[in-house]
Write an enzyme that holds these catalytic residues in place. Sequence first.
Site, mmCIF file in Angstrom:
data_model
loop_
_atom_site.group_PDB
_atom_site.id
_atom_site.type_symbol
_atom_site.label_atom_id
_atom_site.label_comp_id
_atom_site.label_asym_id
_atom_site.label_seq_id
_atom_site.Cartn_x
_atom_site.Cartn_y
_atom_site.Cartn_z
ATOM 1 N N CYS A 1 36.373 36.062 36.912
ATOM 2 C CA CYS A 1 35.946 36.267 38.298
ATOM 3 C C CYS A 1 36.253 37.694 38.740
ATOM 4 C CB CYS A 1 36.648 35.260 39.207
ATOM 5 S SG CYS A 1 36.091 35.303 40.930
ATOM 6 N N CYS B 1 42.143 38.707 47.104
ATOM 7 C CA CYS B 1 41.155 37.761 47.610
ATOM 8 C C CYS B 1 41.853 36.576 48.273
ATOM 9 C CB CYS B 1 40.266 37.280 46.467
ATOM 10 S SG CYS B 1 39.160 38.546 45.821
ATOM 11 N N CYS C 1 44.318 42.511 37.588
ATOM 12 C CA CYS C 1 42.962 41.979 37.681
ATOM 13 C C CYS C 1 41.985 42.722 36.777
ATOM 14 C CB CYS C 1 42.462 42.039 39.125
ATOM 15 S SG CYS C 1 42.394 43.708 39.790
#
Length: 249
Positions: free
Chosen positions: A116, A205, A233
Amino acid sequence: MASFDPNRFVLEHDQDTPKEILRAAYQAFGELTLSFSGAEDVVLIDLALKVAPKEDVHVFALDTGRLHPETYAFIERVRAHYDIAIDVRFPDSEAVQALVRDKGLFSFFHDGHQECCGIRKVAPLRRRLAGLPMWVTGQRRDQSPGTRSSLQIAEHDHGFGSDASPLIKVNPLTHWSSEEAWTYIRMFDVPYNPLHERGFVSIGCEPCTRPTLPGQHEREGRWWWEDQEGKECGLHSTNLHAITPDAPG
């Protein structure tokens, strides 16, 4: 610009203040491109505008489509406070739709956050950095002892640069602590995300970030359902590769 040697830059400026590091970087490159997401990044915006003309300071942010409402309002507050343009970058809509169609909205809870993040963060960042000679980040060594302990104030970005198109990453806050960053924020009335007042230290997020408890490290609030090691990330993939060479970027 003559060939930039990050090792020489570190030798000459490692003991400088963040403001002095930014000034030296501006003198070397003639512009400053800053990524913007958290409190440290606004400190850098504030400092950059003190060492370079506004037209030479370029600020961008990544809108993953999953940010907190407070973060969207924060971006606008920073834009207005400094009267600057913020280049907001978005993920490829077809890639997001394919991920959601195949795996649902919360696949990261089951198979990890890397896919993601790769679509929503890394790919848009790669497009923004393409062709740039340098970018400035708000990374600090104490943010993640497991992945950022060897961070330098300037280094080759091998994750987004290449031999044909080298990219330098400048990290002026390398040696600062969170406390020093927040001292600057309060001293100079720098805007910050109100989520910090609700226990959020490291903000990403909305589904993947939660407040930390007293005594917890700030990265424990990120991807909190996963193992504590290697919490990156992919925006700074070289940090992750430093401890796990086969980890995805």
